[in-house]
Design an enzyme around this catalytic site. Sequence first.
Site: not given
Ligand code: PCA
Length: 227
Positions: A95, A105, A158, A184
């Site tokens: 990111e 959401r 996140c 991610h």
């Molecule tokens: N993904 C979510 C929150 C926890 C996770 O593992 C997100 O992308 O916000």
Amino acid sequence: MVSPTRPVVHFPQTLPLSVLVTGFDSFGGNTVNASWLIAQQLHGSRIAGHRLISAQLPTVFSQSATDLYALMREHCPALVICLGLSESTRSISIERIAINVDDARIADNAGRQPIDEPVVLGAPAAYFSLLPIKAMRAAINAKGIPAEISQSAGTFVCNHVFFKLMHLLATDDQFKGVRGGFMHVPPVSETDGQGLPLAQLVDGVRIGVHTALTAVADIRTEGGSLN
Ligand code: PCA
């Protein structure tokens, strides 16, 4: 007769340098969270002279960042990389930017669903990652593992944790010089055929951590993502 006392030798107490890697618990329809599987596998390993410490954060606004701050103060890591699951990505998504918005959401694991709320009232609209994101992408790709730069970590938990991490690093002198950011990860193919094998994801994150610890500066020779 007085027996001679043994001289007391003081050795300097140098704490081993540490890296904090976090993953999340399951949320929504995701019973398995790849980010936590990866973090767990890295716990206790050594990378570039640093000891990795893994911890799980709850998929809950506010509490996730409270837990992260407590871990930061406990371990004083030289590097912090928070991991989270993205159901839609098929590569390790490094990111670039955290934004000051909570806009959920779905409800988090505590049933909270903030809409259009600031993560930190009065803080900047966004923070850039402090990771050498392009050097990390290049190093991970060089091992044949898919990695990309992502321009948005979304507006769920996140991004909330990512923003709070960057806000802490930007405003607290205790963490001056600490590198931090967010990645991610896709689901693991062992549970979701669309994802990547867990071993490959663990390798990719390990390479990312190594690059984040050793890169002197980020590279500027490759373009961004197409989206
Ligand atoms: N993904 C979510 C929150 C926890 C996770 O593992 C997100 O992308 O916000």
